[in-house]
Structure formats: structure tokens, C-alpha cells
Design a protein around this motif. Structure first.
Motif, short mmCIF file in Angstrom:
data_model
loop_
_atom_site.label_atom_id
_atom_site.label_comp_id
_atom_site.label_asym_id
_atom_site.label_seq_id
_atom_site.Cartn_x
_atom_site.Cartn_y
_atom_site.Cartn_z
N PRO A 177 31.25 35.25 65.14
CA PRO A 177 31.84 33.92 65.32
C PRO A 177 33.11 33.71 64.48
O PRO A 177 34.07 33.09 64.95
N ALA A 178 33.10 34.22 63.25
CA ALA A 178 34.29 34.07 62.40
C ALA A 178 35.48 34.81 62.99
O ALA A 178 36.62 34.31 62.98
N ALA A 179 35.24 36.01 63.52
CA ALA A 179 36.33 36.77 64.14
C ALA A 179 36.86 36.06 65.38
O ALA A 179 38.08 36.06 65.64
N ALA A 180 35.96 35.45 66.15
CA ALA A 180 36.39 34.72 67.34
C ALA A 180 37.25 33.52 66.97
O ALA A 180 38.29 33.26 67.61
N VAL A 181 36.85 32.79 65.95
CA VAL A 181 37.63 31.63 65.51
C VAL A 181 39.00 32.08 65.01
O VAL A 181 40.02 31.45 65.31
N LYS A 182 39.02 33.17 64.25
CA LYS A 182 40.29 33.67 63.72
C LYS A 182 41.22 34.08 64.86
O LYS A 182 42.42 33.74 64.85
N ALA A 183 40.69 34.80 65.85
CA ALA A 183 41.51 35.21 66.99
C ALA A 183 42.05 33.99 67.72
O ALA A 183 43.23 33.94 68.11
N PHE A 184 41.21 33.00 67.91
CA PHE A 184 41.63 31.80 68.64
C PHE A 184 42.72 31.05 67.89
O PHE A 184 43.74 30.65 68.47
N LEU A 185 42.55 30.87 66.57
CA LEU A 185 43.51 30.08 65.80
C LEU A 185 44.84 30.81 65.61
O LEU A 185 45.91 30.21 65.73
N VAL A 186 44.78 32.11 65.31
CA VAL A 186 46.03 32.86 65.09
C VAL A 186 46.85 32.91 66.37
O VAL A 186 48.08 32.71 66.35
N THR A 187 46.20 33.18 67.49
CA THR A 187 46.96 33.22 68.74
C THR A 187 47.46 31.83 69.14
O THR A 187 48.50 31.71 69.78
N ARG A 188 46.72 30.78 68.75
CA ARG A 188 47.20 29.42 69.05
C ARG A 188 48.51 29.12 68.32
O ARG A 188 49.35 28.39 68.83
N VAL A 189 48.66 29.67 67.12
CA VAL A 189 49.91 29.46 66.38
C VAL A 189 51.09 29.97 67.20
O VAL A 189 52.12 29.30 67.36
N GLY A 190 50.94 31.19 67.73
CA GLY A 190 52.01 31.73 68.56
C GLY A 190 52.17 30.97 69.87
O GLY A 190 53.28 30.81 70.38
N ASP A 191 51.06 30.48 70.42
CA ASP A 191 51.11 29.80 71.71
C ASP A 191 51.87 28.48 71.64
O ASP A 191 52.39 28.01 72.65
N VAL A 192 51.91 27.87 70.46
CA VAL A 192 52.72 26.66 70.31
C VAL A 192 54.18 26.98 70.60
O VAL A 192 54.87 26.27 71.35
N GLY A 193 54.67 28.07 70.02
CA GLY A 193 56.04 28.50 70.29
C GLY A 193 56.24 28.88 71.75
O GLY A 193 57.27 28.56 72.36
#
Length: 648
Positions: A177-193
Motif C-alpha cells: 500500500p505504501a508503494a502504491a500511494v508513493k507511485a500515485f502521488l509522485v506521478t500526480r506531481v508530474g501530471d499537474v504539469g
């Protein structure tokens, strides 16, 4: 809509339908556990197989770029369309995506059943797992065929959601679960751009249709800003520096999902998006320069980190980070064809490597190479398939990775020595030199991985491993064929021609095949340098292992090994500079909300209660006190009246 564009629309629709129906199945099986599992298997395999069939028919029938769209929304002249945009590259990538998806669906049938080291008979949550793979596949195919930037964004974001669900699938693992949250949040940072870049291009062109965006003459500043914003999303999805940190941790997910993410979906999406919008990036040399720096750093970072990992899957994860760096490097020096060629070969050999790694993990119950060894005798099929995959990864001729990686290096060399390509010459030098160093490093860690896993003495003598059952073995064996031979397709004119971006026509009097083929395959003395570096890297790892087969060749790294194993501690830097301040800010916001906002509301309520309580206590006064009050009031009134009368 023509028959060709109808096939393009069916590509994401087939796995989407399979995924949506699969979500209706009982998630944990319930009373009909086995029947739900069988239905999920049937839907998942049928959806992937149907999509592969559609992709193959499309590849065979597509004789040129094709497009069909219809207006969905028109907001004051800003048009959003629903439609598909097809070319040779889209058809080839669709075949790669669906092939890997089908292999993963079939392989998962055996992988998510009871293994020799499991404490459960089967994965009771298989129905949502298979459905989410279908949705994942549909989302990537939507990115591949979409003719509108907003439609592409939908597929882009659905992939992020599916990756979160699939990485966290095995809830028995605390790190999943921690890895899934990390993947989701880190990629969301790029997705804003990425979202802002799409908005900037759409507003500038007054349309989100890709053809309109590519044809519009954007202002230089607008185009550069939009391309840089898009690169933020590419860095997140394709795990490029500095948004690469999620990918190694995502290995906590099931191994077939690692194959899907690394070979055919998320990490390939960023490279494909840049190739899809190549005319825009070609006109923005500043963005290409940034991409070249990002690619070179990522390429070396991933290769160096892979040299020191003990976890089998993390070695492959870091190799993916490095290999995607080759693809983005090819884009930076102006060769989208070379980037797509390496994307296709990488999809084949990386899917092969992850599924072969899954067979080893399934047999031994561990992902640590320090507990492996001697498996070439007990798992011969897995061993030879891994040899093919690692050989292609290292660039061993005539395997597929050799030809595609050489195409990247040749494009970078041409940009460095002759100034070819839209980016400055120093970008070519940077990508070329980083790529050459990466060749030696890749050969070193690929050789180390092979020796540690399959050679030497078994390190778990009480375990009796063997090749996996047929449902897991055949996908691995069949993937070994393109991993070995796909690179030879670069000699075929029709293949090279299909990888040419549709919006970059050949020059006057210049045949398309003759123009593209040199970008893919090079038979000249320049091949000797990467071959020598490959041989040197492999020989160094072998010599270190030969000296002491029980020791890890990574001991040669000396004091640098812990630094490489922690990937230069960039995760810690990210945690210090981003996670901790964000957490502190969140705590401050929570405290402010609880103390100030809630305190004001609660305080006003308590004040009202206190005032009401005081008035209520007066109202509930005892009768004698009330009577005394009345008499006292009457007396006061009488005295006042008497005084007023006397005064009058």
C-alpha cells in the motif's frame, strides 16, 4: 468512420468492456469463488486476445495515417473532440501493448495460485485484479490511438489509478500500500504539469484535437512553456529524474504487474507521448535540451543503482529507469524513430525478464539474489529465456536490444559530431557519452545478475526449484522470440517507414524508407565501440565472480556500494526537501483548522450555552425568591409613585 478508424476505436473498447464486466464479479469470490475466478480469467484473456487481434489486423491493413473525429464539446470556439488518430507507430505500439497484456493475463493464472511457499490456496481477489489489468490495457491503448489531447489525458490518468490499485493488490505485504500511494502521488506531481501543458496548447490552438494543435503556429514562448510542462508529466509517468523514485518501490506489487508497467504501459506512455507530439518538441530546442539532460542523468543513475541491488526485481526496475533514459535521449537528439524502436524491443525483453524473474521467485519464495544460485540445472527453460532477455538488455548481438540501442547511440553520435537534430550539439555529446558509459554498466550488472541467480552453488539447499507450470512457462518462452529477433525488423523498409512520425514527411525526392532505415540499423565501424564496452563490462563482472563464486561481484564497488544501493540517497533528499515540509505544512494546517477554525466554532457554541445556562438558572429560580422579587418590585413602584405624588 472508415473500417481502419473503426478498428482504432475498437482497440481500447475491447479490453475496456472486459474490464467493466469483470468489475461486476464478486471481488473476493464469495460462495462461488472458483466460478468467479474462472469467469475473471476468461474475461481477462479474451479481452487481451481480442485487442491483440484488432491490433494485428490494424497493422496489416493500415497503409497510411488515418484519422476520424467528431466534436464532443464546443466551449466558445474551444473544441474538444472524440476520435482516433492512427499511423504506423501507433499500430506497432498497440501490438506491443496487447501482446504483453495477453502474456500477463495468461501468466497471472498460474502466478496468483498457490505456490510452494504460499500459505493460501489461491488469490481470492483475482476478479478485480484481472479486471484492473484490462482497464490498464484499455487506458494505454486510449493514449496510443487518441486523436484529442483531452482524450489522451483521460487514458493517462486512468493508467495512474490502475497502477495504484494493482501495485497495492497484495494486501498481505505491508510495503505494497505504501508503494502504491508513493507511485500515485509522485506521478500526480508530474501530471499537474502535463495537464497545464495540454491546457496551454489547447487554448493557444483553440482546439484540443492533436492535428489542430500540431498544425497551429504557436508563439515561441508558449510552445516552449507547454513542452516543458509536458515533460514534467513524462518524467513522472516514465520514471525519469527527478520523479523516478516511485518505480523501484513499485516492485512490491505482483511480478506480472511489474512486467505490465515496465514493458507496455506507464513507463512507455511518456516516451510515446513525446513521439506523438514530436513536431512541437522539434520546434522547441530548449525543451529538447532539458530532455537531454534529464535523459543522461536518468540513464546513468539507473545503471549505477542497478549495479548494487540485491533484490532481483529492483535490479530490473533500475534497468528500466536506465533504458527509458536511452529512449528519451534519442528523442532529445532528434530521432523519434530510434526511440520508438528501442521502446518496442524493450517491451519484449523487459516483459520476458520480469516474467522469468517471477518464475524464479515463485519457485524459491524470495526475491534476493543472495539466496539464489545454481538454478541453471533445475530451471533450464527459465535460465535460457533469462539469457536471451539479459543479452538483449546488455546489447549482445544479434539480439533485439543490440540493434535498437545502437540506433540510439548512432543518432546521438550524429548529433554530437555533425550537429544533426534540432537540439544544440552539446546535447548530442551528453547523450552519446552517457549512453556509452551506460552500455558498459548495463553489461556489468546484467552479467552479475545472471551469475548470482543461475550459476554457482545453490544457497537454499532445502528448496527444490523447478521450471514453472505450462501456463507460466509458455508466455515466457513465446516472449523470448521477439526479445531475440525483433531487432532484425529494423532491416525491413516497411518497419522503419512505419516508425517515422506521420507529421514529418520525407524531403523532396527522398524516399521514406531510404531516409528512415539508417536511423534504425547501422552496419559500420562505429558498432565496434559499444561492442567493446559491452565485452569489457561483462568481462569485469565475470572475472570478479570467477575469483570467488560465493562472493557478490558488487563488492568491487567498495565504499560506493551503499551509495549506489540507495540510488545516491535521492529518496532521502526527496523526503527531506519535499515530504517533511509538506507533512509539517499539513500538520500546521490541521492544527490551525482544529484550534482556530474549530476553536472559534466550538467557543462560540460554548459561550452561547453558558449564556443560555445562566438565563435558564435565573428563569428557574425558586418561588419564594420570585415572590420576594415581585413584592420588592411592587414596593419600589409604590414608593416611586408616592414620591412623584408628593413632588406634584
Amino acid at each position: 468512420m472508415s473500417a481502419t478508424t473503426l478498428l482504432g476505436a475498437l482497440l481500447p473498447a475491447v479490453p475496456l468492456a472486459a474490464g467493466l464486466v469483470g468489475l461486476l464479479l464478486p471481488p473476493d469470490g464469495g460462495v462461488g469463488r472458483e466460478s468467479a475466478r474462472r469467469a475473471a480469467i476468461g474475461l481477462g484473456v479474451a479481452g487481451a486476445a481480442g485487442a491483440l487481434l484488432v491490433a494485428l489486423v490494424l497493422l496489416a491493413t493500415l497503409d497510411g495515417p488515418a484519422e476520424s473525429s467528431t466534436t464532443w464539446v464546443d466551449l466558445g470556439g474551444l473544441t474538444v473532440t472524440l476520435g482516433v488518430r492512427l499511423d504506423g507507430a501507433a499500430a506497432l505500439v498497440a501490438v506491443a501493448v496487447t501482446t504483453v497484456a495477453l502474456a500477463v493475463q495468461v501468466y497471472s493464472v498460474g502466478y496468483l495460485r498457490r505456490g510452494p511457499h504460499d500459505d493460501v490456496d489461491t488469490d481470492h481477489r483475482y476478479p478485480p485484479y484481472a479486471a484492473q489489468i484490462s482497464l490498464f490495457t484499455a487506458a494505454m491503448l486510449l493514449v496510443v490511438v487518441s486523436g484529442d489531447l483531452l482524450l489522451l489525458l483521460v487514458g493517462w490518468e486512468v493508467m495512474g489509478l490502475c497502477s495504484y490499485l494493482l501495485i497495492a493488490h497484495d494486501r498481505r505485504l505491508p510495503e505494497a500500500p505504501a508503494a502504491a500511494v508513493k507511485a500515485f502521488l509522485v506521478t500526480r506531481v508530474g501530471d499537474v504539469g502535463f495537464l497545464l501543458g495540454i491546457a496551454l496548447l489547447g487554448v493557444s490552438a483553440r482546439s484540443f484535437r492533436i492535428a489542430d494543435v500540431l498544425a497551429y503556429d504557436h508563439a515561441t514562448g508558449t510552445l516552449t512553456a507547454a513542452c516543458l510542462l509536458l515533460l514534467a508529466g513524462v518524467a513522472g509517468k516514465s520514471a525519469q529524474f527527478p520523479l523516478h523514485t516511485w518505480l523501484p518501490d513499485a516492485m512490491a506489487g505482483p511480478t506480472p504487474i511489474s512486467a505490465l508497467i515496465h514493458a507496455a504501459t506507464m513507463v512507455a506512455a511518456g516516451v510515446y507521448a513525446v513521439a506523438r507530439l514530436w513536431p512541437l518538441f522539434e520546434a522547441a530546442p530548449t525543451a529538447l535540451a532539458v530532455l537531454g539532460v534529464m535523459a543522461s542523468v536518468t540513464l546513468l543513475l539507473g545503471a549505477l543503482a542497478a549495479t548494487a541491488q540485491d533484490d532481483l526485481k529492483r535490479v530490473l526496475a533500475w534497468s528500466t529507469v536506465s533504458q527509458i533514459g536511452y529512449m528519451t535521449g534519442a528523442l532529445a537528439v532528434g530521432s523519434p524513430s530510434a526511440a520508438l524502436f528501442h521502446l518496442l524491443t524493450h517491451a519484449a525483453f523487459k516483459a520476458l525478464l520480469f516474467l522469468a524473474a517471477g518464475a524464479v521467485i515463485h519457485a524459491l519464495g524470495t526475491t534476493l539474489t543472495s539466496r539464489m544460485g545454481g538454478l541453471r540445472h533445475t530451471m533450464p527453460v527459465t535460465f535460457w529465456c533469462t539469457v536471451v532477455g539479459l543479452g538483449a538488455l546488455a546489447g549482445l548481438p544479434p539480439l533485439s536490444g543490440f540493434w535498437s540501442k545502437d540506433g540510439v547511440l548512432a543518432a546521438a553520435e550524429d548529433a554530437a559530431l555533425h550537429g544533426a537534430g534540432p537540439a544544440p550539439a552539446w546535447v548530442g555529446w551528453l547523450v552519446w557519452l552517457a549512453g556509452l558509459v551506460g552500455v558498459a554498466l548495463t553489461a556489468w550488472y546484467a552479467t552479475r545478475l545472471l551469475l548470482r541467480t543461475f550459476f554457482g552453488e545453490p544457497r537454499l539447499p532445502l528448496v527444490h526449484p523447478h521450471d514453472p507450470p505450462g501456463v507460466m512457462r509458455w508466455p515466457v518462452v513465446l516472449l523470448a522470440v521477439p526479445a531475440a529477433l525483433l531487432g532484425l525488423a529494423g532491416f525491413l523498409g516497411w518497419f522503419a517507414d512505419r516508425l517515422l512520425p506521420a507529421d514529418v514527411p520525407p524531403g523532396p525526392g527522398e524516399p521514406a524508407v531510404g531516409r528512415v532505415a539508417p536511423e534504425l540499423v547501422h552496419l559500420d565501424p562505429a558498432l565496434l565501440l559499444p561492442l567493446a564496452l559491452t565485452a569489457a563490462g561483462a568481462a569485469l563482472a565475470w572475472a570478479r565472480w570467477r575469483r570467488d563464486p560465493a562472493a557478490d561481484p558488487a563488492t568491487a564497488l567498495g565504499p560506493l556500494r551503499p551509495l549506489f544501493a540507495r540510488a545516491f540517497r535521492l529518496d532521502d533528499v526527496q523526503h527531506t526537501l519535499v515530504v517533511r515540509p509538506t507533512t509539517a505544512l499539513a500538520r500546521a494546517a490541521r492544527t490551525g483548522d482544529e484550534v482556530v477554525v474549530d476553536g472559534t466554532v466550538t467557543g462560540s457554541g460554548r459561550a452561547a450555552l453558558g449564556l443560555g445556562g445562566g438565563l435558564a438558572s435565573l428563569h428557574r429560580a425558586a418561588l419564594p425568591r420570585a415572590a420576594a422579587g415581585v413584592l420588592a418590585g411592587a414596593l419600589l413602584i409604590g414608593v416611586a409613585a408616592a414620591l412623584i405624588g408628593v413632588a406634584a
